[in-house]
Design a protein around this motif. Structure first.
Motif, PDB file in Angstrom:
ATOM      1  N   GLU A 188     112.931  21.121  62.438  1.00  0.00           N
ATOM      2  CA  GLU A 188     112.645  19.731  62.065  1.00  0.00           C
ATOM      3  C   GLU A 188     113.433  18.827  63.003  1.00  0.00           C
ATOM      4  N   GLU A 189     112.810  17.777  63.456  1.00  0.00           N
ATOM      5  CA  GLU A 189     113.489  16.923  64.421  1.00  0.00           C
ATOM      6  C   GLU A 189     112.822  15.560  64.403  1.00  0.00           C
ATOM      7  N   ASP A 190     113.541  14.580  63.883  1.00  0.00           N
ATOM      8  CA  ASP A 190     112.901  13.273  63.753  1.00  0.00           C
ATOM      9  C   ASP A 190     113.108  12.401  64.985  1.00  0.00           C
ATOM     10  N   ALA A 191     114.318  12.469  65.544  1.00  0.00           N
ATOM     11  CA  ALA A 191     114.587  11.609  66.694  1.00  0.00           C
ATOM     12  C   ALA A 191     113.566  11.892  67.781  1.00  0.00           C
ATOM     13  N   GLY A 192     112.691  10.949  68.018  1.00  0.00           N
ATOM     14  CA  GLY A 192     111.608  11.154  68.972  1.00  0.00           C
ATOM     15  C   GLY A 192     112.114  11.413  70.386  1.00  0.00           C
ATOM     16  N   LEU A 193     112.081  12.641  70.784  1.00  0.00           N
ATOM     17  CA  LEU A 193     112.509  12.981  72.142  1.00  0.00           C
ATOM     18  C   LEU A 193     111.293  12.995  73.052  1.00  0.00           C
ATOM     19  N   THR A 194     111.454  12.502  74.225  1.00  0.00           N
ATOM     20  CA  THR A 194     110.334  12.550  75.173  1.00  0.00           C
ATOM     21  C   THR A 194     110.232  13.945  75.766  1.00  0.00           C
ATOM     22  N   THR A 195     109.095  14.197  76.382  1.00  0.00           N
ATOM     23  CA  THR A 195     108.887  15.503  76.994  1.00  0.00           C
ATOM     24  C   THR A 195     109.966  15.791  78.034  1.00  0.00           C
ATOM     25  N   GLU A 196     110.303  14.770  78.773  1.00  0.00           N
ATOM     26  CA  GLU A 196     111.318  14.975  79.814  1.00  0.00           C
ATOM     27  C   GLU A 196     112.656  15.369  79.183  1.00  0.00           C
ATOM     28  N   GLU A 197     113.011  14.636  78.146  1.00  0.00           N
ATOM     29  CA  GLU A 197     114.273  14.951  77.479  1.00  0.00           C
ATOM     30  C   GLU A 197     114.256  16.376  76.955  1.00  0.00           C
ATOM     31  N   LEU A 198     113.132  16.723  76.384  1.00  0.00           N
ATOM     32  CA  LEU A 198     112.995  18.058  75.827  1.00  0.00           C
ATOM     33  C   LEU A 198     113.202  19.108  76.910  1.00  0.00           C
ATOM     34  N   GLU A 199     112.615  18.835  78.071  1.00  0.00           N
ATOM     35  CA  GLU A 199     112.762  19.783  79.164  1.00  0.00           C
ATOM     36  C   GLU A 199     114.208  19.908  79.595  1.00  0.00           C
ATOM     37  N   LYS A 200     114.856  18.769  79.626  1.00  0.00           N
ATOM     38  CA  LYS A 200     116.254  18.777  80.021  1.00  0.00           C
ATOM     39  C   LYS A 200     117.081  19.597  79.025  1.00  0.00           C
ATOM     40  N   ILE A 201     116.802  19.353  77.764  1.00  0.00           N
ATOM     41  CA  ILE A 201     117.518  20.079  76.712  1.00  0.00           C
ATOM     42  C   ILE A 201     117.262  21.580  76.838  1.00  0.00           C
ATOM     43  N   SER A 202     115.984  21.902  77.035  1.00  0.00           N
ATOM     44  CA  SER A 202     115.614  23.286  77.312  1.00  0.00           C
ATOM     45  C   SER A 202     116.501  23.869  78.385  1.00  0.00           C
ATOM     46  N   GLY A 203     116.625  23.109  79.461  1.00  0.00           N
ATOM     47  CA  GLY A 203     117.429  23.561  80.587  1.00  0.00           C
ATOM     48  C   GLY A 203     118.859  23.844  80.179  1.00  0.00           C
ATOM     49  N   TYR A 204     119.432  22.928  79.467  1.00  0.00           N
ATOM     50  CA  TYR A 204     120.808  23.118  78.995  1.00  0.00           C
ATOM     51  C   TYR A 204     120.941  24.421  78.218  1.00  0.00           C
ATOM     52  N   LEU A 205     120.039  24.549  77.266  1.00  0.00           N
ATOM     53  CA  LEU A 205     120.115  25.729  76.393  1.00  0.00           C
ATOM     54  C   LEU A 205     119.963  27.008  77.207  1.00  0.00           C
ATOM     55  N   ASN A 206     119.012  26.961  78.124  1.00  0.00           N
ATOM     56  CA  ASN A 206     118.771  28.132  78.948  1.00  0.00           C
ATOM     57  C   ASN A 206     120.010  28.539  79.717  1.00  0.00           C
ATOM     58  N   GLU A 207     120.668  27.553  80.292  1.00  0.00           N
ATOM     59  CA  GLU A 207     121.874  27.829  81.055  1.00  0.00           C
ATOM     60  C   GLU A 207     122.892  28.568  80.201  1.00  0.00           C
ATOM     61  N   MET A 208     123.026  28.077  78.992  1.00  0.00           N
ATOM     62  CA  MET A 208     123.977  28.700  78.073  1.00  0.00           C
ATOM     63  C   MET A 208     123.533  30.089  77.649  1.00  0.00           C
ATOM     64  N   ALA A 209     122.227  30.218  77.469  1.00  0.00           N
ATOM     65  CA  ALA A 209     121.720  31.339  76.690  1.00  0.00           C
ATOM     66  C   ALA A 209     121.477  32.613  77.483  1.00  0.00           C
ATOM     67  N   VAL A 210     120.962  32.444  78.694  1.00  0.00           N
ATOM     68  CA  VAL A 210     120.432  33.623  79.365  1.00  0.00           C
ATOM     69  C   VAL A 210     121.474  34.740  79.450  1.00  0.00           C
ATOM     70  N   GLY A 211     121.088  35.908  79.068  1.00  0.00           N
ATOM     71  CA  GLY A 211     121.998  37.055  79.106  1.00  0.00           C
ATOM     72  C   GLY A 211     122.745  37.278  77.809  1.00  0.00           C
ATOM     73  N   LEU A 212     122.787  36.263  76.950  1.00  0.00           N
ATOM     74  CA  LEU A 212     123.446  36.473  75.658  1.00  0.00           C
ATOM     75  C   LEU A 212     122.443  36.993  74.642  1.00  0.00           C
ATOM     76  N   THR A 213     122.962  37.560  73.581  1.00  0.00           N
ATOM     77  CA  THR A 213     122.099  37.871  72.455  1.00  0.00           C
ATOM     78  C   THR A 213     122.046  36.639  71.561  1.00  0.00           C
ATOM     79  N   LEU A 214     121.125  36.657  70.610  1.00  0.00           N
ATOM     80  CA  LEU A 214     121.002  35.483  69.747  1.00  0.00           C
ATOM     81  C   LEU A 214     122.288  35.190  68.961  1.00  0.00           C
ATOM     82  N   PRO A 215     122.913  36.212  68.362  1.00  0.00           N
ATOM     83  CA  PRO A 215     124.160  35.918  67.652  1.00  0.00           C
ATOM     84  C   PRO A 215     125.260  35.420  68.590  1.00  0.00           C
ATOM     85  N   GLN A 216     125.302  36.002  69.778  1.00  0.00           N
ATOM     86  CA  GLN A 216     126.298  35.538  70.739  1.00  0.00           C
ATOM     87  C   GLN A 216     126.059  34.070  71.091  1.00  0.00           C
TER      88      GLN A 216
END
Lengths: 345, 345
Positions: A167-195
Motif C-alpha cells: 500500500e502506498e498513498d504518496a503519489g510517486l512518479t514513475t521516475e521516482e519509482l525507478e530511482k527507488i528501485s535502483g536504491y533497493l537493488n544496490e542494497m539488495a543484490v546478493g543478499l537473501t530476503l531476511p538479510q
DNA sequence: AATTAGCACTCGAACGGGTAGAGTGCTAAA
DNA sequence: TTTAGCACTCTACCCGTTCGAGTGCTAATT
C-alpha cells in the motif's frame, strides 16, 4: 544398539516384511516356508518367528493369526535388509522429461515433479519449498500496480519469483519509482530476503539523520514489503492414493486423521522437516515421525538444493507398509533431479 | 412443468426434507406427525407421503423404511419451500474482516475467503479464478531474471499479477529491455491478455517488412509469453469436511469418487462452470450437476466479479443433503463480498 | 542339538436363524 | 376425509455354530 540377527532370522524377517508389504495381511509360517523353497518346515519357521517376536521385530494381531512386522521390524529391514530396486530407464527418462519440459518457473518444476512422483509411486507426494529465504536476490523491481499500490517483484537466484503488493498513498512518479528501485537493488543484490530486511532496518536507523527523501521512501517500502517473513509453499499431489491402501480403507479414523493432516500446512512441514537440511533420504516409520497422532503413516523424503543452498524437500506419504525398495530410489532420484534441474536456473 | 403441491403436501415435503437434512436417516410418518403438532395422524401423513412418492418427490430405500427426498424433492424444496436463514451479524463481520485484512494480492483475498467459507459451512469450498484473461492490463514490465531468461510481469486491472519466464538468449541490455517494455506497454494497456495476443500476432505480420529490431524483439517476446493461454486457478479448502458426512463415511466408493474429483482441476471447473457468468446462486443437486459420475454431491456456487468483468466463481461442495437454508445465504454473501472487495483494487 | 511331524488349541470370519422394532399399506369404522 | 387397527415387510442385531488358518507345545526323528 540394535540386536543383530543371524542369517536365518534376517531372512525370515525380510520375507515377512516383503510379504506383508505386498498383501497387507498377517503372514503365516507356511507362507514363509514355501517362499524359502521348503528348506525349513513351517514348524521351524514358527520357532524362528517366535524368536523374532521376542526380539520385538514381529507381532501378532491376535493369537491365531500370522505375524506382522513392528515398527522396529521395518526399521531393521530398511537399515540392513533392503534390496533397492532401481528405476527403469524409462521411468528416469519420464521424470526427467516432465520435470524439464514446458515449465518456466522453478515453482513449476517442483510441481510437475511432485505430480509425476505421486503417479509413479501411487502415494501422496508432498513438496515443500521453504527456503526462498535462503536464496540470494538477483534483482528487485518496483512497479506501479494501481494509484495506491506498488508491486515489488523480487527475482531470486535460480528462477524463483516473489511478488508483493505494498500500500502506498504518496503519489510517486514513475521516475521516482525507478530511482527507488535502483536504491533497493544496490542494497539488495546478493543478499537473501531476511538479510535484506536486517540491512534495511539498520539503514533506516542511520538514515533518519540524513536528508534523501527517496532513499527514505525506498527503505520504508522495503521494510513494508519484508515485514512478514517469506512463507514457504507446500504442494500436495495424489492425496487420493491414500484411499487405495486397504489399511486406511478399513479404518476410517486413520483415514480421517491423515486427510486432516493434509489440510494443515504446518503439520506437513513438520513431517518433512528432518529431510530439509539433508541430501540423504530420510525415512520415518509410523510413530518415528515427528507428528503426534499420525502413527500409521511413513514418510520417505529427501531435501533438494540449488547450488549450495538447501531449498526444500520432497517426499512421499503412505502407509507404514510402503514398498521401500522401490519408493526410496524413486524419491532419491527425483530429489537429485530437482537439484540438478534447479541448478541451471 | 413442475407439478404444484397443495399446502399440506408442500408442508410435509418441507418437513421431510428438513428432517432428512438434519439426520441423514429416512423419515417416518410418525416423526412428521409429531413435527406438525399431531394435527394429522401418522396414517394421514402416510397417505400424503404416498402421494408425494407418486409425484416423484419422495422415495423409499426399502419397503419398510421411512421416506427420503428425491432429487426432484430437493429441487422443489429449494425452489418453493426454502426459508433462508440469513447470516448472523458476527458471521458477516468475520467474513468481511478475514477477507480484507492482512492480505495483499487479489489471489490472497479469494483464498482467505475460501478457507473461512469452508470453516463456516463445514463443507468443501472451491474457488475458481478463471478470468484473469478478461481483465484489462494495467502494465507490462520486462525484467532480467538471469543471463538467458527474462521475466515478464503483467499487472491486471485489480490486483492480479501474472508473471512468466521467457527463454531468451540474445543478450539484451537493460536499456534495450526497457525500451522493449515500453513498446509492449504501449500496445498492451487496456487490452486483455488474449486481446494482446491477437494484436501482437497481427503486428508481427505487418512488422516483418519493417526495420525496427527492438520492436521485432518485443513482438517476439510477447508472443512467446502469451503462447499458452492464461491458466485459471482452482483452490480447494476443507476437503476433509466431506469425511464428516455420514453418507460418505458409510459408502467408501462415493467417498473415493469425490476425493478423486478434487484432484482433477478440470472436473472442478466443470462443476462450477454454470456459476461463472451469473451473479445469482446456482444450485445443482446430485445428478443435475454437469459431471457424470458424481451423482451424490450438490454444488452451491455463485460467480463473483470485478467491476463489470466476471472473474470466477466460489462454491461449496457437499452431500445432496446440504443445509441449503444456511448454505445459500453464506455463499451468496461471500460472493458479493468478494465482488465488492475486489472492485476497489 | 536341531528339526519336524503331530496334535490340541485359539481366534476371527462367515453363515444362518431368530427376534425386535420401525415403518408401511390396507381396510373398515368414525 | 380422517384415523384406528392390524397384518405385513424389511433391516439391524444378537447369538450360536462352523470352518479354516495359524499357533504353541511335545515327542519323535535326524
Amino acid at each position: 544398539m540394535t540386536p543383530t540377527l543371524d542369517d536365518r532370522g534376517a531372512q525370515v524377517l525380510r520375507l515377512v516384511v516383503e510379504d506383508y508389504i505386498e498383501t497387507a495381511e498377517p503372514v503365516g509360517s507356511r507362507t514363509i516356508s514355501k517362499k524359502m523353497g521348503q528348506v525349513l518346515s513351517p514348524a521351524t519357521i514358527r520357532n524362528i518367528m517366535a524368536d523374532l517376536e521376542e526380539t520385538g521385530y514381529l507381532c501378532q494381531p491376535h493369537t491365531s493369526a500370522g505375524r506382522i512386522p513392528t515398527g522396529a521390524g521395518f526399521r531393521y529391514y530398511i537399515n540392513y535388509l533392503l534390496a533397492r530396486r532401481e528405476l527403469a530407464r524409462s521411468e528416469r527418462d519420464l521424470l526427467q522429461k516432465v520435470t524439464v519440459e514446458g515449465v518456466s518457473g522453478a515453482d513449476d518444476v517442483v510441481r510437475h515433479a511432485s505430480r509425476l512422483l505421486s503417479n509413479l509411486s501411487r502415494h501422496a507426494c508432498v513438496v515443500v519449498v521453504s527456503r526462498y529465504s535462503h536464496q540470494a536476490l538477483r534483482s528487485i523491481s518496483l512497479l506501479r500496480a494501481s494509484s495506491d499500490r506498488i508491486l515489488l517483484v523480487a527475482v531470486l537466484q535460480g528462477g524463483w519469483v516473489q511478488h508483493r503488493l505494498i500500500e502506498e498513498d504518496a503519489g510517486l512518479t514513475t521516475e521516482e519509482l525507478e530511482k527507488i528501485s535502483g536504491y533497493l537493488n544496490e542494497m539488495a543484490v546478493g543478499l537473501t530476503l531476511p538479510q535484506l530486511r536486517v540491512r534495511i532496518l539498520n539503514e533506516m536507523r542511520k538514515e533518519k539523520a540524513r536528508y534523501d527523501r527517496l532513499m527514505r521512501k525506498a527503505l520504508l517500502l522495503g521494510s513494508k514489503a519484508l515485514a512478514d517473513s517469506v512463507p514457504g509453499e507446500v504442494y500436495i499431489e495424489g492425496r487420493a492414493n491414500i484411499l487405495e491402501q486397504p489399511e486406511f480403507a478399513e479404518d476410517f479414523q486413520k483415514l480421517k486423521r491423515i486427510l486432516h493432516a493434509f489440510e494443515e500446512k504446518s503439520v506437513i512441514l513438520q513431517l518433512l522437516d528432518a529431510a530439509l537440511e539433508s541430501d540423504a533420504i530420510q525415512v520415518s516409520i509410523g510413530s518415528e515421525n515427528p507428528v503426534e497422532g499420525l502413527p500409521d503413516i511413513s514418510v520417505v523424503a529427501s531435501g533438494y538444493h540449488q547450488g549450495e543452498t538447501a531449498m526444500g524437500s520432497i517426499g512421499l506419504i503412505g502407509p507404514i507398509r510402503m514398498d521401500y525398495s522401490r519408493v526410496i530410489p524413486l524419491v532419491e532420484y527425483t530429489a537429485h533431479l530437482l537439484s540438478s534441474v534447479l541448478e541451471h536456473r
